[in-house]
Every structure is written in C-alpha cells, then in structure tokens.
Scaffold this active site. Sequence first.
Site, PDB file in Angstrom:
ATOM      1  N   GLU A 144       0.848  -1.191   0.000  1.00  0.00           N
ATOM      2  CA  GLU A 144       0.000   0.000   0.000  1.00  0.00           C
ATOM      3  C   GLU A 144       0.881   1.237   0.000  1.00  0.00           C
ATOM      4  O   GLU A 144       1.820   1.288   0.781  1.00  0.00           O
ATOM      5  CB  GLU A 144      -0.916   0.038   1.226  1.00  0.00           C
ATOM      6  CG  GLU A 144      -1.913   1.186   1.122  1.00  0.00           C
ATOM      7  CD  GLU A 144      -2.898   1.248   2.299  1.00  0.00           C
ATOM      8  OE1 GLU A 144      -2.834   0.382   3.192  1.00  0.00           O
ATOM      9  OE2 GLU A 144      -3.698   2.178   2.301  1.00  0.00           O
ATOM     10  N   GLY A 284       3.479   2.397  10.835  1.00  0.00           N
ATOM     11  CA  GLY A 284       3.214   1.593  12.022  1.00  0.00           C
ATOM     12  C   GLY A 284       2.993   0.112  11.720  1.00  0.00           C
ATOM     13  O   GLY A 284       3.605  -0.757  12.327  1.00  0.00           O
ATOM     14  N   ALA A 285       2.113  -0.150  10.759  1.00  0.00           N
ATOM     15  CA  ALA A 285       1.755  -1.530  10.467  1.00  0.00           C
ATOM     16  C   ALA A 285       0.915  -1.556   9.205  1.00  0.00           C
ATOM     17  O   ALA A 285       0.518  -0.510   8.705  1.00  0.00           O
ATOM     18  CB  ALA A 285       0.951  -2.127  11.624  1.00  0.00           C
ATOM     19  N   GLU A 287      -2.248  -3.830   7.033  1.00  0.00           N
ATOM     20  CA  GLU A 287      -3.352  -4.778   7.223  1.00  0.00           C
ATOM     21  C   GLU A 287      -3.478  -5.845   6.142  1.00  0.00           C
ATOM     22  O   GLU A 287      -4.584  -6.350   5.908  1.00  0.00           O
ATOM     23  CB  GLU A 287      -4.664  -3.984   7.291  1.00  0.00           C
ATOM     24  CG  GLU A 287      -5.118  -3.330   5.963  1.00  0.00           C
ATOM     25  CD  GLU A 287      -4.729  -1.869   5.805  1.00  0.00           C
ATOM     26  OE1 GLU A 287      -3.746  -1.448   6.446  1.00  0.00           O
ATOM     27  OE2 GLU A 287      -5.391  -1.157   5.038  1.00  0.00           O
ATOM     28  N   HIS A 320      -6.391  -1.684  15.288  1.00  0.00           N
ATOM     29  CA  HIS A 320      -6.598  -0.968  14.018  1.00  0.00           C
ATOM     30  C   HIS A 320      -6.402  -1.906  12.820  1.00  0.00           C
ATOM     31  O   HIS A 320      -7.274  -1.991  11.950  1.00  0.00           O
ATOM     32  CB  HIS A 320      -5.632   0.215  13.949  1.00  0.00           C
ATOM     33  CG  HIS A 320      -5.756   1.040  12.720  1.00  0.00           C
ATOM     34  ND1 HIS A 320      -6.480   2.205  12.678  1.00  0.00           N
ATOM     35  CD2 HIS A 320      -5.258   0.864  11.479  1.00  0.00           C
ATOM     36  CE1 HIS A 320      -6.420   2.710  11.455  1.00  0.00           C
ATOM     37  NE2 HIS A 320      -5.672   1.920  10.705  1.00  0.00           N
ATOM     38  N   GLU A 321      -5.290  -2.597  12.792  1.00  0.00           N
ATOM     39  CA  GLU A 321      -5.014  -3.450  11.632  1.00  0.00           C
ATOM     40  C   GLU A 321      -6.008  -4.612  11.570  1.00  0.00           C
ATOM     41  O   GLU A 321      -6.469  -4.986  10.501  1.00  0.00           O
ATOM     42  CB  GLU A 321      -3.576  -3.995  11.667  1.00  0.00           C
ATOM     43  CG  GLU A 321      -2.487  -2.936  11.771  1.00  0.00           C
ATOM     44  CD  GLU A 321      -2.620  -1.787  10.787  1.00  0.00           C
ATOM     45  OE1 GLU A 321      -3.116  -2.002   9.669  1.00  0.00           O
ATOM     46  OE2 GLU A 321      -2.235  -0.653  11.143  1.00  0.00           O
TER      47      GLU A 321
HETATM   48  N1  B3K Z   1      -2.963   1.080   5.661  1.00  0.00           N
HETATM   49  C1  B3K Z   1      -1.636   1.226   6.205  1.00  0.00           C
HETATM   50  C2  B3K Z   1      -0.959   2.469   5.788  1.00  0.00           C
HETATM   51  C3  B3K Z   1      -0.228   2.355   4.528  1.00  0.00           C
HETATM   52  C4  B3K Z   1       0.590   3.585   4.281  1.00  0.00           C
HETATM   53  C5  B3K Z   1       1.215   3.575   2.975  1.00  0.00           C
HETATM   54  N2  B3K Z   1       2.053   4.727   2.751  1.00  0.00           N
HETATM   55  C6  B3K Z   1      -1.649   1.149   7.689  1.00  0.00           C
HETATM   56  C7  B3K Z   1      -2.908   1.531   8.338  1.00  0.00           C
HETATM   57  O1  B3K Z   1      -3.400   2.633   8.247  1.00  0.00           O
HETATM   58  O2  B3K Z   1      -3.490   0.689   8.939  1.00  0.00           O
HETATM   59 ZN    ZN Z   2      -5.329   1.999   8.756  1.00  0.00          ZN
END
Ligand code: B3K
Ligand code: ZN
Length: 880
Positions: A144, A284-285, A287, A320-321
Amino acid sequence: MDSVSTSSAPAASAQPVDAATMPQSPPEIRREDYRPPAWLVEEVALDFALDAAATHVSARLKVRRNPAGDGANEIRLNGDGIAALAVMVDGQPGNDWRMDGADLIVALPGDAHEVGVETQINPAANSQLMGLYASGGMLCTQCEAEGFRRITFFPDRPDVLSTYRVRMTGDKVLYPVLLSNGNCVAQGENADGTHWAEWHDPWPKPSYLFALVAGDLVANRDTFTTMSGRTVDLAIWVRAGDLERTDHAMRSLRHSMQWDEETFGREYDLDLFNIVAVSDFNMGAMENKGLNVFNTRYVLADPETATDADYDAIEGVIGHEYFHNWSGNRVTCRDWFQLSLKEGFTVLRDQLFSQAMGSESVKRIEDVRVLRSAQFPEDSGPLAHPIRPDAYREISNFYTATIYNKGAEVIRMMRTMAGPEAFRKGSDLYFTRHDGEAATCEDFVKAMEDGTGLDLGQFRLWYSQAGTPRVEARLEHDGDTAVLHLAQTVPATPGQPDKQPMPIPLKLALFDRDSGTHGGEQLVVLDKAADTFHFPGFARLPALSLNRGFSAPVAIERTVAEDELVFLAAHDDDPFARYEAMQSLTVQYLTANGGQGGSDASREAIGTALAAILDDSALDDLMRGELMMLPGEAYLAEQMAVADPGAIHSAREGLKAWLGRTLEQRLTALHARASAVPYSLDAAARGARKLKTQALVLLAAGVSERAAELAAAQYRAADNMTDRQGALMVLAGLDTPARAELLADFKARYDGNALVIDKWFSLQAGSLHRQALEHVKALAQHSDFTLHNPNRVRALYMAFAGNPQAFHARDGEGYRMIADLILALDPINAQTAARFVPPLGRWRRIEPVRSALMRGELERIAATPGLSRDTAEQVGRSLG
Ligand code: B3K
Ligand code: ZN
C-alpha cells in the site's frame, strides 16, 4: 505455479524508470477523472524464486474485459522501476506489447485472456521499503498504496480485486518460514537445499493487500474461537530473541477479535491470522489480508523495555489493523481519494476499542490532543485538504492526520447524532451492502443515511470542505431563559476560498452555579451560519459546558470568565469538559498579549484550579495526570494568526516554573505517594506512574535541583521503562551531573535493543536542554545512527522537529538541519523524507524573521534537481 516461458523483450523499452529523472512537478491525479478499469483480473498466480539480491517473479493473470470499462483492446499494467523480462499472452510469447513510461501495455483482442509477465527484483537494494525488500536478513513486502508495481506489472489500483495463489521457493536456512496471504495449501523441499510453500487466499483483494514474508522467525501461537464457533489459529512471528515480548500483542489481538464481534458484529473470515514484526518499516503496520506486517515497535513489549504509552499504542495498532479486515479488506476503497473510507472509519473503530479496554475519558482526551496538535495545524496550513481529497500527485503524502483523525471525527459525529444503536444499523448495512466491493465515501454516507434514518445531505460537506470550522459562542440571560448564540465560519483553504456552513453537533450542559449541577446533557446541531438556542428555567446565568466529549472537531471561540472556567475545571461531570476548562484557562493566559502571557491574577486562577485537581481525592490518577498537562506549543501557536515560537515557549516554561514553585509541596507529596505504588498494568498503578512524571515535569521547571534529585532517584529505583524513561526525559532537559551519567547508563543497559535505543535518541532530541540542537548534530554522527532505518530517523529528527525551542532556533540552524536531512534522505527513502516537509511548511504562520528562514530552506530544497515525487509535491504545496 509453472514458470512462464520467456520471450525476448525489446531492450529500449525495458529500461526501468530512474527516480532521478522524475520531473520537479509531477502530474496531478484528479478524483473527477476516475474511470472504471477496462480489464478485471480474476485470478493471480505468483511464483517467487527468492534471493536477497535477485528475486525472480513470474506472474500469471487471468483477465476479463470489464463490461463497465471503456472497451480498450489493451491492458495497462503499472510498473515502477522494473523491467519485463518476458510477456506471454494465453501461454504464447506476446509480441504485441510496449512500455508507456514505467507501465507495460499489452494488446488483448478478446474478452478473456491469461497474461504472463516475468520480472527480476533486488530486495537488498530496495531502500525505499516499498515492494519486496530485505530487512535484517528477512524478506518482506509493503504494497500500500502503490508498492505492488515494484514487484510485478499489474493494474495496481484498489478497484481491481483478485484471488491470489502464491508460490515461494527459497533457501531453507535463510528463509525457513515462508508466509503469504490466506492459507498455506502445500509445501515441500527441493534437492538443492531450497524449500517451497504455496499459499491461497480465497478472498478477492486489491494488490495493495498482497504480502509475502520469508525469514528465520519464531511464532507465539494461540487460538481464537469465533462467534460462530470456528477456531482461528493466531501467530505472531518475530526473531527468536523477541518471543518473550509478544504476549501483550497476542492479548491485544484476542481482545480485538472479541470486541469487533460484540460491538460491530464482525467475525474473522480465515482459519489463520498471522502477524510479522519487521524492524525496517515506513509506518506503524499494514493490514495485508491474513498477514499483517508490523513495525516491531507496535508488537514488542515487556515492562523493562516498553512504557505504558507503548503498551497502549500496541493495543491500538493491533486493533486498528485487525479491524481493517472488514473496514478496508472485505469492503475496500474504489480509488485512493476514498482513503478515509477505510482509514477514518478504522481509526474510529480503534479509538472506540481502546476506550472500551481502558479509561474511556482519558483515551478521548488523548485523541483530541493528537487531533489538535497534528490535524488542526494541517487544516490551517498549505497542505490542508478535505478528508476526501480532490487531487494528489503522490498518494503516500495523503496518509495524513486529516484523512485518519479528522476522518474518524467525522464518522464519530454521525454516531453522536444517530446514537450508538442506530449507528450500528448503519454500519451493518454498509458492510452487508458493500461486502466484496471497492466502495466510495458516498457509499458509506448513503448506508449510514439508510441505516440510521438521518438526513446527511448537508453533512456531506464534511467530506468536501477542508479547514477547521470556528464556532463563536455567546451565552446571555433573558428573564428565566439562557440564550445561546452560535455562529460558524469555515476558513478558506488552498483551492477552496468560499465555504458553506456545515452541520456541527454540539453536546452541551448548563450548570446551575449554586448547586453545581445541570439538568441533563443536550445536543444542538448548528447547521446555519448563525443560530440562537433558548433554554428556559434559569433564574440566573448558568455556566456553559460546550462541545462536551469534543462532539465536533471545531475550534470554539468564546471569551469565558476565569471564574467560570475554574468552576468547570472543578465541577464538570464530563471529564473531557473538565480537561477542556483547564486547557482553556491556560490557553487564555498563555496567548494573552501576543503570546507573552497574561496577568498575575490569571496565573493565580490556574494555580488555584490545578491545586484543586491535585487535592481532589475523587479523581483517578490517570485523569489527574491528564489535567496536569499544559497545552502544547503547536496548539498554542494555532491560536494565533502569526506566532512567535520563542515567546510561546518562554511563556509556557514560565508558567510551568511558577506552578512548580507554587505547588512544590503538593507535587513532591504526590510524587512520594505515587512512588510507593508497586508496578502493575492496572489503571491505578499506571495512573501513579503518569503522575510521577507529570509532577517531575512541573518541578523541573520551577525547582530544578529538587527535581533532578527526585528524577535521579526515580531512575535508579525504576523497575519499569515508564518510570525510567520519564525520569530520564526530565533529566535530559536539565544541567545536572546526573544527566550525562544516567544517559550513559541507559545506553549501556539497553545496547542492542533497537527500540529502546530509539528512545535514547528521542529523549535527547526532544529535550528542553538549551543545547538540544548541538546534541542532535552530534547524535547524527553516532555509530548507531543510520538514515536507512525509519524508526531511527524518526527517533532523532521527528523528536527534534517537534521540539519547538530547538527547531525554531532564531538563527535558522534547526530549519537548516531538517532541510539537510530531507535532501540526504530523499534518494534513500522518499516517503519518510517527505514527512519532514510539513514542519517547515508552517512558515506563513510564524513571525517574519523565522518565517523567511523557513521559506528559504523550502526554496533550497525545491531548487535541488532530482527530487522524488513525494518531496517535490510537499515542497511545491508548501511554497505555493
Ligand atoms: N494502511 C496502512 C498504511 C499504509 C501507508 C502507505 N504509505 C496502515 C494503516 O493505516 O493501517
Ligand atoms: Zn489503517
């Protein structure tokens, strides 16, 4: 999967695109230009021959003409820095293909075909940490938003959903564990010392949710039984030495799964849920379906190495994830303009989860603090954008506090207006209606409208208008009626000079000053430019508690008498409102006279209110600790059209010093009381630890020698990281012999533990010490510092950019350091480099001398050839 046989590609068109040739002003992508994909990809088969320096990737895509597409007889497969070694169509070497910039265009005459592409990539050389990269001996992915195109050619857009079958072959010793999305369906060994695994993910997903991990990892394993009685195997994969620090993450995962069933009716949908911790990670992480990849910082914790805040952050990010499995994966985004559809909603879900797991009100206060210190400045600066943006050049720049945190507030407002039960009907309808689809923000609002019965016609403006609304409030008394006048303005933002009034739900209570009670909380919705609300039954003017629980993400402009704020700080039954009264009291004092500070009487009022809070035995310590925190300098600067960071800093430090001196007895007594509480993770013990550090913060400003003694003693007696870090944070800002001694002790004690050494860097870069800037310069030369690890870069330089005294040094040295960092980091990791532009982008709101210096640094960056798309966009917008 069988490997695709090769055909020779035209050499000239197979050249990877070099980031250095990127134009300074990358093209704009606009929401209104969205068109459905011409081709859909139903099934993807990937075959990876893993090697750190040369991984071979064979991709086979079953594609079908999209009836809703434009009928094109060719498919556009996005690429980024990769070359097609071979292209096949329906099993035959394809001859009819060409490169269009970085993309591969393949001619397809019929309605359904199989397209095969071969690429070779170098994970070890991938310092951008997007696509497939190497991290400390393991291989992992981040796709992503647009990283999949760095692995293979593909319609790399979130509205193309496919099922994936992934085969990996790799060295048994280097990569004993081979993971991908979904379930492992087969595995085996080869005679040449390699082994292989095949994974299948039955749920159609966009390419940004693809993941692969190969490495020498061990797992903390557990199970979860879902609401329908299915058993899900859970595994958290880490390096061998880290295993004993994964229990909190596992507990958080189980709690998340349980909570999402109970609160949103969402059940997990695979037999397996894997989490992998990686130490080189841009955020951070992530998903990825069934295979979340996490920054180690949001997985590893034990009392010796993680603070209470770290424990909370792990719980929040794991939640969150996990919650993305429904809000993001089962229902994904049609295009990246809809990013807040998944991120805003998932942030709200993780906030509600953390509120349910711990202190509801303290979590709310923390979330509002983040919004005000990170999102409000974004909303009032050159990078302001609506939660559903209209245009971008590099989507990575839009993973912002606006998309995430304001996005969450906007959905929270719907929940406030509908009530939790109706909101649940709306979310159920959204999930059912759009399951398996790539949806839009409009789809979400419509489902909420249909499910809750609310009319959200005008409310949609929250999605299209940027800027933090300002609400002027005035309370009058007329006969036996309290009369509330409210007026709103939404400020102009880049590209949006004129705004319309939005519906603003404000929770309020009117307190009888004699009894200290109110007749019930009410909700008013201000949906006009100005309106008046009448509240009969008040013999005299009540005290107004407005925007309780921070029901709307707005700035309230109201001059409130100090005695009213003191009253609310002591009596309001809404903990958030109590905090807010205390903050307002302080903001009014600190922003008086252009940031020089208010009268002695105003300062006395703050002292009186704080003393009452320290003495209030009915308050829990977690909440007391919150109430002791003064508003941050970024938020204070936000209150002024043009801010002088030096004056704000002096005024705020001056107030802290006065409070520390005036309340010395109480603060030392509280510190002593809290020091007697033994370590545990329960709320009382956590509250005691928070109190200790907050007491030290005030004492350090006012009676520094006494504070240094207490802090050194706290450090030496500490049996946990919260106490140790809190004490060292205070000492790092003081000129005391214990400073150097204990910083060295900390470094020696935790050498080799990267996450704790990050803290060591941050404590010094963020310190109140007058030489913090010189310290950062020296730390940048330290052998433990590297530009190749985002955690380390952020530990040093984000802490520095968030240290107003050091960053805003009058001679511009702080600005120069950040600009130098951006230029050095940009070729290595553009995404992380671009994150350092916003602090410089505040130049228009800063006093003229510093403003010119900040702007000069932005211009210097802009004039540097070969900038990444990320940095070029952020600098361009900041100057524009
Ligand atoms: N969806 C990812 C974030 C991706 C960032 C890419 N630059 C983490 C999150 O928001 O859960
Ligand atoms: Zn997210």
